[in-house]
Design an enzyme around this catalytic site. Structure first.
Site, PDB file in Angstrom:
ATOM      1  N   ARG A 121      71.165  -1.624  35.471  1.00  0.00           N
ATOM      2  CA  ARG A 121      70.336  -2.353  34.510  1.00  0.00           C
ATOM      3  C   ARG A 121      71.062  -3.524  33.835  1.00  0.00           C
ATOM      4  O   ARG A 121      71.236  -3.552  32.614  1.00  0.00           O
ATOM      5  CB  ARG A 121      69.765  -1.388  33.473  1.00  0.00           C
ATOM      6  CG  ARG A 121      68.973  -0.277  34.120  1.00  0.00           C
ATOM      7  CD  ARG A 121      68.288   0.607  33.127  1.00  0.00           C
ATOM      8  NE  ARG A 121      67.183  -0.041  32.453  1.00  0.00           N
ATOM      9  CZ  ARG A 121      66.483   0.529  31.478  1.00  0.00           C
ATOM     10  NH1 ARG A 121      66.816   1.723  31.055  1.00  0.00           N
ATOM     11  NH2 ARG A 121      65.485  -0.092  30.933  1.00  0.00           N
ATOM     12  N   ARG A 398      62.967  10.243  22.296  1.00  0.00           N
ATOM     13  CA  ARG A 398      63.083   8.785  22.263  1.00  0.00           C
ATOM     14  C   ARG A 398      61.737   8.130  22.558  1.00  0.00           C
ATOM     15  O   ARG A 398      61.475   7.030  22.098  1.00  0.00           O
ATOM     16  CB  ARG A 398      64.089   8.302  23.321  1.00  0.00           C
ATOM     17  CG  ARG A 398      65.534   8.577  22.961  1.00  0.00           C
ATOM     18  CD  ARG A 398      66.453   7.911  23.957  1.00  0.00           C
ATOM     19  NE  ARG A 398      65.980   6.555  24.215  1.00  0.00           N
ATOM     20  CZ  ARG A 398      66.100   5.903  25.357  1.00  0.00           C
ATOM     21  NH1 ARG A 398      66.711   6.455  26.367  1.00  0.00           N
ATOM     22  NH2 ARG A 398      65.629   4.681  25.501  1.00  0.00           N
TER      23      ARG A 398
HETATM   24  N1  EPU Z   1      67.145  -6.547  36.308  1.00  0.00           N
HETATM   25  C1  EPU Z   1      68.211  -7.344  36.687  1.00  0.00           C
HETATM   26  N2  EPU Z   1      68.676  -8.266  35.788  1.00  0.00           N
HETATM   27  C2  EPU Z   1      68.127  -8.422  34.554  1.00  0.00           C
HETATM   28  C3  EPU Z   1      67.043  -7.624  34.177  1.00  0.00           C
HETATM   29  C4  EPU Z   1      66.579  -6.692  35.080  1.00  0.00           C
HETATM   30  O1  EPU Z   1      68.716  -7.219  37.786  1.00  0.00           O
HETATM   31  O2  EPU Z   1      68.612  -9.281  33.808  1.00  0.00           O
HETATM   32  C5  EPU Z   1      66.616  -5.536  37.251  1.00  0.00           C
HETATM   33  C6  EPU Z   1      66.799  -4.099  36.740  1.00  0.00           C
HETATM   34  O3  EPU Z   1      68.065  -3.585  37.000  1.00  0.00           O
HETATM   35  C7  EPU Z   1      65.682  -3.383  37.479  1.00  0.00           C
HETATM   36  C8  EPU Z   1      64.575  -4.441  37.559  1.00  0.00           C
HETATM   37  O4  EPU Z   1      65.215  -5.692  37.327  1.00  0.00           O
HETATM   38  O5  EPU Z   1      66.102  -3.048  38.763  1.00  0.00           O
HETATM   39  C9  EPU Z   1      63.456  -4.291  36.544  1.00  0.00           C
HETATM   40  O6  EPU Z   1      64.004  -4.010  35.271  1.00  0.00           O
HETATM   41  P1  EPU Z   1      63.342  -4.528  33.926  1.00  0.00           P
HETATM   42  O7  EPU Z   1      64.209  -5.569  33.329  1.00  0.00           O
HETATM   43  O8  EPU Z   1      61.916  -4.850  34.142  1.00  0.00           O
HETATM   44  O9  EPU Z   1      63.450  -3.219  33.007  1.00  0.00           O
HETATM   45  P2  EPU Z   1      63.647  -3.232  31.451  1.00  0.00           P
HETATM   46  O10 EPU Z   1      62.983  -4.400  30.873  1.00  0.00           O
HETATM   47  O11 EPU Z   1      65.075  -2.978  31.134  1.00  0.00           O
HETATM   48  C10 EPU Z   1      61.444  -1.934  30.859  1.00  0.00           C
HETATM   49  C11 EPU Z   1      61.094  -0.676  30.145  1.00  0.00           C
HETATM   50  C12 EPU Z   1      61.530   0.522  30.991  1.00  0.00           C
HETATM   51  C13 EPU Z   1      60.794   0.436  32.342  1.00  0.00           C
HETATM   52  C14 EPU Z   1      61.097  -0.910  33.014  1.00  0.00           C
HETATM   53  C15 EPU Z   1      60.333  -1.106  34.297  1.00  0.00           C
HETATM   54  C16 EPU Z   1      61.200  -1.312  27.820  1.00  0.00           C
HETATM   55  C17 EPU Z   1      61.882  -1.204  26.504  1.00  0.00           C
HETATM   56  N3  EPU Z   1      61.758  -0.658  28.852  1.00  0.00           N
HETATM   57  O12 EPU Z   1      62.858  -1.913  31.034  1.00  0.00           O
HETATM   58  O13 EPU Z   1      61.117   1.688  30.302  1.00  0.00           O
HETATM   59  O14 EPU Z   1      61.222   1.480  33.188  1.00  0.00           O
HETATM   60  O15 EPU Z   1      60.761  -1.987  32.114  1.00  0.00           O
HETATM   61  O16 EPU Z   1      58.967  -1.018  34.087  1.00  0.00           O
HETATM   62  O17 EPU Z   1      60.178  -1.943  27.931  1.00  0.00           O
HETATM   63  C18 EPU Z   1      61.213   3.951  29.672  1.00  0.00           C
HETATM   64  O18 EPU Z   1      60.359   3.691  28.794  1.00  0.00           O
HETATM   65  O19 EPU Z   1      61.538   5.124  29.976  1.00  0.00           O
HETATM   66  C19 EPU Z   1      61.866   2.852  30.386  1.00  0.00           C
HETATM   67  C20 EPU Z   1      63.004   2.994  31.048  1.00  0.00           C
END
Ligand code: EPU
Length: 419
Positions: A121, A398
């Site tokens: 992440r 959480r």
């Molecule tokens: N990614 C990158 N670089 C970045 C950002 C993301 O490579 O700068 C990759 C991640 O590693 C992943 C993919 O892109 O493989 C998608 O990740 P995303 O950034 O969308 O995830 P997030 O924003 O960190 C949110 C939710 C998560 C949910 C994901 C996917 C929030 C606070 N968190 O995370 O929620 O799983 O989107 O839908 O909105 C949960 O609630 O249990 C949870 C983990």
């Protein structure tokens, strides 16, 4: 420390109300930085993650109070811009403060979130986009130190549609000079909720909910009259799967079917009946449950945040199902715990083959992340003949508001015990 104890076997019956969405509440609370004054938020869930963002923002001078279901967020005075490691390590979404702090104060010092149980992440896409908007950043002892005179609009292309990345840049762009275009943006309903909140504050945003968002920056925003957080589609999906796995019949009130199309479709294929009602959905489980394949995808595809729960359902389905996780690289940690309950699951790379069994067996198990915890609770609801104990439930707290109370009200034998 607490654990959840379940004596499984009862079909869930009755009605349950869905809480506000964690993943919508967090960016909306962070966005309160963008306009000086008091913001009024309704339907904010009472969760550990919400408490964490409130604690971090309180340390920056923000005032919080709650009365009659309305959370007031007072951002008239902001005295700090520091998010410490001790808090950020418990909630990666703290990174959502970066965009709003830069827009409000022109500086931020935020601990870089470390690794996570479900994948590496990284936040490289957030940082790259902010750099394109004129932000200077350096890393010092694990902290991102960011400064900018005035954010500048830019054309941003996200290599991967990132949910919090899109939200962070959206919050930075609304007060930037000029136009920002976000391409390959994430389309999740939580982004639309944030954009609605920002528009109510006076922001100019078009295209949210599609993969191209256009933002015309404005100099100032003012607090929105009142904003109600959207219902939690992941909690709703978890309750829907609970109805299906226990072969019960549950009315899920307050959820939005249009946010749950992929889940409804998969539950139909698994044999459950899903009907829309005026204010939500009714899910009726059927015997047998039929095996179906799923592949997680960004919205509107099947959400990664329901993969573990759907896997619990497939553990007692007739036939075999292939579950492919495409969003996170390590989101199968619940598998070894489900195996302790008698599940037959084989993993190869990002695919799990689930061979349905007649039943799951009660066992002590350990939660490893938020959604894995929910999957173990669902498995416990159908494991007959003893107690399933789910340990480390701080993960569950959480993101689920009083989940065991909701299941109790639906007839499950489930309670919390101190360890
Ligand atoms: N990614 C990158 N670089 C970045 C950002 C993301 O490579 O700068 C990759 C991640 O590693 C992943 C993919 O892109 O493989 C998608 O990740 P995303 O950034 O969308 O995830 P997030 O924003 O960190 C949110 C939710 C998560 C949910 C994901 C996917 C929030 C606070 N968190 O995370 O929620 O799983 O989107 O839908 O909105 C949960 O609630 O249990 C949870 C983990």
């Amino acid at each position: 420390m607490e654990k959840i104890v379940i004596e499984g076997g009862a079909p869930l019956k009755g009605a349950v109300r869905v809480s506000g969405a964690k993943n919508a509440a967090l960016p909306v609370i962070a966005a309160c930085f963008l306009a000086q004054g008091t913001h009024r938020l309704k339907n904010v869930p009472h969760l550990k993650d919400v408490q964490t963002i409130k604690t971090i923002m309180s340390g920056m001078g923000v005032g919080f109070s709650e009365e009659n279901g309305v959370l007031s967020v007072d951002t008239a005075e902001v005295s700090g811009y520091f998010a410490p490691y001790g808090l950020v390590k418990t909630m990666r979404a703290s990174i959502l403060l970066l965009g709003p702090l830069l827009a409000r104060l022109g500086r931020a010092k935020i601990s870089l979130p470390g690794g996570c149980a479900i994948g590496a992440r990284p936040i490289n896409l957030h940082l790259r986009a902010l750099a394109a908007m004129g932000v200077d950043m350096f890393l010092d002892r694990g902290y991102i130190n960011a400064t900018v005179d005035r954010l500048k609009g830019a054309k941003i292309f996200f290599d991967i549609p990132t949910v919090t990345g899109t939200e962070n840049i959206l919050m930075a762009a609304v007060r930037a000079e000029g136009t920002t275009i976000l391409e390959n943006a994430a389309k999740e309903p939580e982004i639309v909720d944030l954009a609605d909140f920002l528009r109510a504050m006076g922001a100019h945003i078009e295209g949210d909910g599609t993969d191209t968002i256009v933002v015309e920056g404005v100099k100032e925003l003012s607090p929105a009259p009142e904003h109600s957080i959207i219902p939690d589609r992941i909690e709703a999906g978890t309750l829907m799967i609970a109805a299906a796995i226990t072969k019960g019949s549950v009315s899920i009130e307050g959820c939005r079917p249009e946010h749950l199309a992929a889940v409804i479709e998969k539950l139909h294929s698994a044999g459950a009946t899903v009907r829309e009602m005026q204010n939500g959905l009714v899910v009726q489980g059927q015997d047998p449950i039929i095996s179906v394949d799923i592949e997680t995808m960004p919205f509107p595809g099947f959400p990664t945040d329901l993969q573990a729960q759907f896997m619990a359902l497939m553990c007692i389905a007739k036939g075999s199902s292939v579950i492919r996780e495409t969003v996170f690289e390590n989101r199968f940690i619940h598998v070894s715990e489900l195996r302790r309950m008698g599940a037959e699951i084989r993993i190869r790379g990002n695919q799990a083959l689930v061979v349905g069994k007649e039943r799951l067996l009660p066992a002590p198990v350990m939660a490893t992340d938020l959604r894995a915890s929910a999957s173990l609770v669902l498995a416990g609801l159908v494991a007959e003949g003893g107690r399933t104990e789910v340990n480390r439930i701080y993960h569950l707290d959480r993101g689920y508001e009083a989940l065991e109370k909701k299941f109790q009200a639906l007839g499950a034998s489930i309670w919390r015990e101190k360890i």
